[in-house]
Design a protein around this motif. Structure first.
Motif, mmCIF file in Angstrom:
data_model
loop_
_atom_site.group_PDB
_atom_site.id
_atom_site.type_symbol
_atom_site.label_atom_id
_atom_site.label_comp_id
_atom_site.label_asym_id
_atom_site.label_seq_id
_atom_site.Cartn_x
_atom_site.Cartn_y
_atom_site.Cartn_z
ATOM 1 N N ARG A 148 3.769 26.729 -44.916
ATOM 2 C CA ARG A 148 2.822 26.195 -45.904
ATOM 3 C C ARG A 148 2.621 27.187 -47.050
ATOM 4 N N PHE A 149 2.316 26.609 -48.213
ATOM 5 C CA PHE A 149 2.000 27.411 -49.396
ATOM 6 C C PHE A 149 0.728 26.882 -50.048
ATOM 7 N N ASP A 150 -0.043 27.807 -50.620
ATOM 8 C CA ASP A 150 -1.166 27.421 -51.477
ATOM 9 C C ASP A 150 -0.580 26.981 -52.812
ATOM 10 N N ILE A 151 -0.806 25.745 -53.178
ATOM 11 C CA ILE A 151 -0.214 25.185 -54.401
ATOM 12 C C ILE A 151 -0.733 25.909 -55.642
ATOM 13 N N ARG A 152 -1.994 26.365 -55.595
ATOM 14 C CA ARG A 152 -2.588 26.961 -56.800
ATOM 15 C C ARG A 152 -2.090 28.380 -57.041
ATOM 16 N N THR A 153 -1.793 29.094 -55.955
ATOM 17 C CA THR A 153 -1.417 30.504 -56.112
ATOM 18 C C THR A 153 0.015 30.795 -55.686
ATOM 19 N N GLY A 154 0.625 29.897 -54.923
ATOM 20 C CA GLY A 154 1.961 30.122 -54.390
ATOM 21 C C GLY A 154 1.980 30.944 -53.111
ATOM 22 N N LYS A 155 0.809 31.416 -52.676
ATOM 23 C CA LYS A 155 0.733 32.268 -51.489
ATOM 24 C C LYS A 155 1.271 31.535 -50.254
ATOM 25 N N ALA A 156 2.087 32.242 -49.473
ATOM 26 C CA ALA A 156 2.560 31.686 -48.210
ATOM 27 C C ALA A 156 1.408 31.710 -47.217
ATOM 28 N N CYS A 157 1.083 30.553 -46.639
ATOM 29 C CA CYS A 157 -0.107 30.420 -45.786
ATOM 30 C C CYS A 157 0.218 30.227 -44.318
ATOM 31 N N ALA A 158 1.439 29.849 -44.009
ATOM 32 C CA ALA A 158 1.783 29.610 -42.608
ATOM 33 C C ALA A 158 3.230 29.994 -42.370
ATOM 34 N N MET A 159 3.464 30.617 -41.217
ATOM 35 C CA MET A 159 4.820 30.985 -40.808
ATOM 36 C C MET A 159 5.652 29.718 -40.630
ATOM 37 N N PRO A 160 6.943 29.801 -40.849
ATOM 38 C CA PRO A 160 7.733 31.009 -41.055
ATOM 39 C C PRO A 160 7.786 31.482 -42.504
ATOM 40 N N CYS A 161 7.019 30.874 -43.389
ATOM 41 C CA CYS A 161 7.053 31.285 -44.796
ATOM 42 C C CYS A 161 6.243 32.570 -44.974
ATOM 43 N N THR A 162 6.854 33.562 -45.588
ATOM 44 C CA THR A 162 6.163 34.820 -45.861
ATOM 45 C C THR A 162 6.265 35.207 -47.333
ATOM 46 N N VAL A 163 7.282 34.714 -48.011
ATOM 47 C CA VAL A 163 7.491 35.047 -49.420
ATOM 48 C C VAL A 163 6.772 33.994 -50.270
ATOM 49 N N PRO A 164 5.935 34.421 -51.225
ATOM 50 C CA PRO A 164 5.213 33.442 -52.035
ATOM 51 C C PRO A 164 6.139 32.620 -52.917
ATOM 52 N N LEU A 165 5.667 31.439 -53.261
ATOM 53 C CA LEU A 165 6.362 30.583 -54.222
ATOM 54 C C LEU A 165 6.030 31.058 -55.623
ATOM 55 N N LYS A 166 6.986 30.970 -56.518
ATOM 56 C CA LYS A 166 6.672 31.237 -57.926
ATOM 57 C C LYS A 166 5.811 30.094 -58.452
ATOM 58 N N THR A 167 4.720 30.462 -59.104
ATOM 59 C CA THR A 167 3.893 29.458 -59.776
ATOM 60 C C THR A 167 4.126 29.573 -61.275
ATOM 61 N N TRP A 168 3.917 28.469 -61.960
ATOM 62 C CA TRP A 168 4.174 28.398 -63.396
ATOM 63 C C TRP A 168 2.866 28.118 -64.128
ATOM 64 N N VAL A 169 2.709 28.739 -65.285
ATOM 65 C CA VAL A 169 1.544 28.458 -66.119
ATOM 66 C C VAL A 169 1.730 27.076 -66.731
ATOM 67 N N VAL A 170 0.736 26.223 -66.535
ATOM 68 C CA VAL A 170 0.806 24.826 -66.962
ATOM 69 C C VAL A 170 -0.043 24.622 -68.210
ATOM 70 N N ARG A 171 0.475 23.830 -69.117
ATOM 71 C CA ARG A 171 -0.278 23.392 -70.281
ATOM 72 C C ARG A 171 -0.181 21.873 -70.348
ATOM 73 N N VAL A 172 -1.268 21.239 -70.722
ATOM 74 C CA VAL A 172 -1.283 19.779 -70.841
ATOM 75 C C VAL A 172 -1.798 19.410 -72.217
ATOM 76 N N LYS A 173 -1.067 18.520 -72.864
ATOM 77 C CA LYS A 173 -1.514 17.986 -74.150
ATOM 78 C C LYS A 173 -1.363 16.474 -74.068
ATOM 79 N N GLY A 174 -2.500 15.797 -74.078
ATOM 80 C CA GLY A 174 -2.442 14.359 -73.874
ATOM 81 C C GLY A 174 -1.876 14.081 -72.491
ATOM 82 N N ASP A 175 -0.815 13.284 -72.434
ATOM 83 C CA ASP A 175 -0.187 12.952 -71.148
ATOM 84 C C ASP A 175 0.997 13.870 -70.843
ATOM 85 N N GLN A 176 1.296 14.775 -71.770
ATOM 86 C CA GLN A 176 2.496 15.611 -71.605
ATOM 87 C C GLN A 176 2.181 16.902 -70.846
#
Ligand code: FES
Length: 116
Positions: A81-109
């Motif tokens: 498991r991963f925390d979607i907001r931070t990418g942190k690995a929350c449950a084994m066997p995952c130990t390496v965090p996910l890369k998270t991306w800075v999101v921007r929203v303009k209208g529906d885009q």
């Protein structure tokens, strides 16, 4: 309502990836950058988050093989498991965090800042 507002879209590293309306609340979809890098785009109660799509434990696609549960995504291959907001690995066997991306929203885009 999305609180992530784009302040400028003239920066070359801010790239459009999908529409807010493409992602239902509680769901995840796949998006792709122009170089083929795959992203997972989540809608958590109206707020868009983006991580790398590939699980850090194996080759699973989190947009295809992941289950969103609350603020976490569970990879159904081995139930990491991963925390979607931070990418942190929350449950084994995952130990390496996910890369998270800075999101921007303009209208529906939805855009991400490509900081690679
Ligand atoms: Fe995702 Fe193993 S590939 S938990």
């Amino acid at each position: 309502m999305n609180q992530q507002l784009i302040t400028t879209d003239s920066s070359e590293n801010i790239v459009p990836i999908c529409l807010v309306s493409d992602v239902e609340p509680g769901e995840v979809i796949q998006a792709e950058l122009s170089d083929g890098h795959q992203l997972a785009v989540y809608n958590l109660e109206g707020v868009i988050y983006v991580t790398d799509d590939k699980c850090t434990h194996g080759d699973a696609s989190l947009s295809e093989d992941g289950m969103v549960e609350g603020d976490e995504v569970e990879c159904t291959w081995h139930f990491g498991r991963f925390d979607i907001r931070t990418g942190k690995a929350c449950a084994m066997p995952c130990t390496v965090p996910l890369k998270t991306w800075v999101v921007r929203v303009k209208g529906d885009q939805v855009y991400v800042e490509d900081d690679r």
